[in-house]
Design a protein around this motif. Sequence first.
Motif, PDB file in Angstrom:
ATOM      1  N   ARG C 283       6.100  -1.059   4.837  1.00  0.00           N
ATOM      2  CA  ARG C 283       6.358  -2.461   5.185  1.00  0.00           C
ATOM      3  C   ARG C 283       6.369  -2.656   6.686  1.00  0.00           C
ATOM      4  O   ARG C 283       6.022  -3.732   7.179  1.00  0.00           O
ATOM      5  CB  ARG C 283       7.666  -2.945   4.556  1.00  0.00           C
ATOM      6  CG  ARG C 283       7.534  -3.140   3.047  1.00  0.00           C
ATOM      7  CD  ARG C 283       8.576  -4.079   2.506  1.00  0.00           C
ATOM      8  NE  ARG C 283       8.426  -5.436   3.026  1.00  0.00           N
ATOM      9  CZ  ARG C 283       9.161  -6.452   2.605  1.00  0.00           C
ATOM     10  NH1 ARG C 283      10.078  -6.274   1.675  1.00  0.00           N
ATOM     11  NH2 ARG C 283       8.990  -7.648   3.112  1.00  0.00           N
ATOM     12  N   SER C 284       6.794  -1.630   7.409  1.00  0.00           N
ATOM     13  CA  SER C 284       6.827  -1.739   8.866  1.00  0.00           C
ATOM     14  C   SER C 284       5.407  -1.738   9.435  1.00  0.00           C
ATOM     15  O   SER C 284       5.054  -2.590  10.244  1.00  0.00           O
ATOM     16  CB  SER C 284       7.650  -0.586   9.432  1.00  0.00           C
ATOM     17  OG  SER C 284       7.685  -0.673  10.822  1.00  0.00           O
ATOM     18  N   TYR C 286       2.480  -2.138   7.750  1.00  0.00           N
ATOM     19  CA  TYR C 286       1.543  -3.071   7.138  1.00  0.00           C
ATOM     20  C   TYR C 286       2.155  -4.431   6.849  1.00  0.00           C
ATOM     21  O   TYR C 286       1.790  -5.096   5.879  1.00  0.00           O
ATOM     22  CB  TYR C 286       0.979  -2.458   5.848  1.00  0.00           C
ATOM     23  CG  TYR C 286       0.159  -1.216   6.091  1.00  0.00           C
ATOM     24  CD1 TYR C 286      -1.068  -1.302   6.733  1.00  0.00           C
ATOM     25  CD2 TYR C 286       0.614   0.033   5.694  1.00  0.00           C
ATOM     26  CE1 TYR C 286      -1.827  -0.163   6.967  1.00  0.00           C
ATOM     27  CE2 TYR C 286      -0.144   1.177   5.923  1.00  0.00           C
ATOM     28  CZ  TYR C 286      -1.366   1.074   6.562  1.00  0.00           C
ATOM     29  OH  TYR C 286      -2.118   2.202   6.799  1.00  0.00           O
ATOM     30  N   SER C 287       3.100  -4.818   7.678  1.00  0.00           N
ATOM     31  CA  SER C 287       3.738  -6.113   7.517  1.00  0.00           C
ATOM     32  C   SER C 287       2.710  -7.241   7.386  1.00  0.00           C
ATOM     33  O   SER C 287       2.858  -8.154   6.570  1.00  0.00           O
ATOM     34  CB  SER C 287       4.660  -6.319   8.724  1.00  0.00           C
ATOM     35  OG  SER C 287       4.939  -7.642   8.922  1.00  0.00           O
ATOM     36  N   LEU C 290       1.021  -7.637   3.836  1.00  0.00           N
ATOM     37  CA  LEU C 290       1.800  -8.042   2.667  1.00  0.00           C
ATOM     38  C   LEU C 290       1.234  -9.383   2.180  1.00  0.00           C
ATOM     39  O   LEU C 290       1.025 -10.292   2.970  1.00  0.00           O
ATOM     40  CB  LEU C 290       3.271  -8.210   3.054  1.00  0.00           C
ATOM     41  CG  LEU C 290       4.222  -8.644   1.931  1.00  0.00           C
ATOM     42  CD1 LEU C 290       4.503  -7.478   0.994  1.00  0.00           C
ATOM     43  CD2 LEU C 290       5.532  -9.156   2.521  1.00  0.00           C
TER      44      LEU C 290
END
Lengths: 243, 500, 368
Positions: C283-284, C286-287, C290
């Motif tokens: 998530r960091s 490939y924020s 999303l």
Amino acid sequence: MIEAGLRRYEKINDEIKSFLTKNNKCTVKDVNGQRYIGCALDEGKTIEIYGTPGNDMACYLNGGKIIVYGNCQDAVGNTMNGGEIIVHGHSGDAMGYGMRDGQIYIKDKVACRGGIHMKEFRDMRPVLVIGQNAGSFLGEYMAGGTIVILGLNLKRGEKLFGTHCASGMHGGRIFVRGSFPKENLSDNIKIEKLNKDDEKELKAYVKKYCKYFGADFETVMSKPFRKLVPATSRPYANLYTPN
Amino acid sequence: MIGYIPRKFTVIRDNDLCTNCGGCVSQCANECHSINAEKNRVLTNSNNCVACHRCVDMCPVSALRIEKYICDYRNNANWTPEYQQEIVRQANTGSTLLSAMGNPKPYPIYWDKILLNASQVTNPSIDPLREPMEIRTILGRKPDKIEIEKKGKSLTKMPPQIILETPIMFSAMSFGSISLNAQKALAMAAKELGTIFNTGEGGLHPDLESFGKYAAVQVASGRFGVHKGYLNNCRFIEIKIGQGAKPGIGGHLPGEKVNVEVSNARMIPEGSDAISPAPHHDIYSIEDLRQLIWSLKQATDATKPVAVKIAAVHNIAAIASGCARAGADIVVIDGFRGGTGAAPTRIRDNVGIPIELALAAADQRLRDEGIRSTISLVASGSFRCSSDIVKAIALGADACYVASAPLIAMGCHMCHTCNTGKCNWGIATQKPELTKRLNPNMAQKRIENLVNAWNHEIKEIMGGMGINAIDSLRGNRLMLRGIGLTNKELEILGIIHAGE
Amino acid sequence: MLKEGKVRIPSGCAIAAIIDRKGNMINGSEIIKSISLMHDRSNGLGGGFAAYGIYPEHKDEYAIHVFYDSADARKKCEEFLFKHFNIDVAERIPTKQVANIEKGPDIWRYFGKANRVRMKNARLDEEEYVAKCVTNVNNGIDGAYIFSSGKNMGCFKAVGYPEDVGEFYMLDNYNAYIWTAHGRFPTNTPGWWGGSHPFNILDWSIVHNGEISSYDANRRYIEQFGYKCTMQTDTEVITYLFDHLLRHHRLPIDVAADVLTAPEWEEIDRMEKDKKEYYTTLRSIYSGALVNGPFSVILGSNKGLLAINDRLKLRSLTAATKGDKAYFASEESAIRIICPDPEKVWSVSGAEPVFIPLEIETSEVEDL
């Protein structure tokens, strides 16, 4: 002993750090511009450097000791908080920027902006001793501490310090030996004679200088010293008016 | 008298209500109120009134009120009373004009010319009260891609990351420019809210050392209070290159504000001027910035992200990109409406550019360079409400810094006289009799209330857009439309006009 | 009115897909039957199919499908293609007249290998080279649009209802081991065949239902890496996200799915250490990838079929399996019409992407 050679500074500094976890002294040879050697080095640890260490040597120095057999580049002892740096050679610009405590001894010259924004706090009193002479803007913004500039081995026509010396100085003191270019002094700087305490302080520094670099104490002390101090600790007190 | 400058305000006292209790006398550090012993009456001299409302607020019988004092000049759209008065002031003193708080001039405020989107039919809006709505924000450098062993097992060693529970952070206000109680309130609130406060260039006071995990520690040109321990007791380090309120110039905390406590935090003698030079004297070029960034990483064994804060100036996009390439993990851009404890009036009011344009340009440039996703971008410089923040994030910010808003939450009435050190609310002062007026616990609660309220509003706006993670709002400019903007402005903001 | 790509047109949709994991062939009439049952989910303004395994005789060559608006566009495009590829076959794609399909572009296909000399000179690997060529044609040659560019696969699409599109392309003449289908419900009348779905680049084809609300965040993320979202559609940006993650970042397909539909933080916070670190890192990093808002997506490739749904489960998607076959559709009835007695039927949830790998080695594919 660590051979720096042409390796990256990250590697060298990691090696130094890990070596110093088990030893108190580390010798680094063949240094070629690697930066940040001795960064934030703690008290009780010593690094000996042969070669030309890179910029920001001994930045944030935290009580450790660094001895350089060679010349240094820019920003030696940047924001240092304590400890000792001894350079058997000369150094580049912005040496001792913002240093708060500790001592730096330079055998020869210091380039521009030496001792810029040195400050002091309680019993923290930084000292910068320069064997030969200094470039322009020596002691700019100086807010505390002591600079000693000896003028040893000056060639004919060479001046003790460059232009704009002590520009914006609002604390601390600069001890100068022999004749010096008054025209290069900034406004609001007073030239004073040394008092007893000054003499005592100065002698201690000169002794160390002589010990480190093999100079003769008596010869050095044979010329008269003067003290440069700010005429006011608030040079900009009337600069502003509330609007 | 040649040097006459009309006063700004009049304090109106309703004598029918006033009980002559003298409360206002003790409340006003500007000494507007006094007791006439003979007549046993409280008198008012409005000349020093700054409209901070302290006396109005504290008067138990509501007998006081502040009015603008009007002393008319002949109409002149060019030679306004303001310019004439400033000339008189400078003729009186020969000094540079000094102001506080952010640029008050009526330049365009683009937040007010950008409209937000909401979902209708083609995709659903989301109800934040009952559906998950994520505003967790992660700052710090990111690698280009993840390396994995298999699904569920990462092999990537992440650089240090800052996990925030809100995109709102408290921007730099040094202890010195604000009181210890004010900074304490920010620190405590940051801890509770899962965000950070910023020490400014004032060092970290020993009382706040336990808040290191919630602190961004600043390294500015004066290097006040900077040492190994300080650098290692923080969430991240911020190199302050510039400030939106005064790009290109340094700082100057006058000796009278450097009391024993301030002196301890800054590590300078009591009563001495704390002068921050205009530049960092070890940074005269972009490659020198890299040198400082990596020296800080060396000093912290690369455990702390390093932010670089720059003021929004003309070539901001290239500068921001340069900072990222120099190794900054976070680039902070401070717009020209950003606040200050003191700045030369002419600089504050004329130098720099609006954060909206700077942010949009920098975000786009970083994307054009293909490096936007590897660093974090923080916007700063006057966020007045939650929708300003939503707009900033949609333009491309990862997070926003606020300072004036929490100050107002803790009592500031924007009287613009922080520089005098006589803040009656105990915020921008070091006088013990004034600072004790600010109860840090109460102020903390008020700041928390504010941020929690904004968090909820942000979630509500996101929900309306059909977005349930702030990641998907970031840089999502299609959620924005301009209103009354020129083509050039729209082009720079990277948005289209309302109706399109 | 602006052509698709100049303006963003929100759309709703129906999607369907079939895979035989052992590589057994399925006739095109099956997928048409499935998608046509969901007639009411589309509005006749776009339909299309992707089929894998249809060109065994050209399996090592790129099958390039192109729409031409004019003879001049074809001339320019062919000049480009003949220069950049060693083209074996150039032919019109066979179609027949269908009442509900209005006259569209001239539709051609080419089989050929990448020109090695040019590829080496460009210092690109083969896939990057082909992708660049496609982008160059689509952005550079007015009136020419490559809408399919994979190996041993092809997209077929038009403006119309999907069942009519299937008839138009005579898909009952094609056999494939994977079929995906799409019926579009655009809010406007784009009237451009290129805007129909599936969207394809190289081997990847996407059919998608829903309008994502993260579109511009995703677009501006992916455009950092050399992509240009010319269509302004969700399908296009999702295709590029997958292409980037799978081809450039070499992520396994299920990890790429995790990027697009990452779990909520609340869930991540409760995970055990390794998983927590994995998802936090995802998530960091490939924020920007999303995907948010309502969507169900089926990604087809020669590796298999991937079905994902949004995190809040805002769009419907049903999956079913029977023997070696797996079925997906927006509505269960569209599966049951072609597979009345599945062994397992379930609704694809937001947190659990479904990946059905094609269990045939490339060499086996070549044997077909």
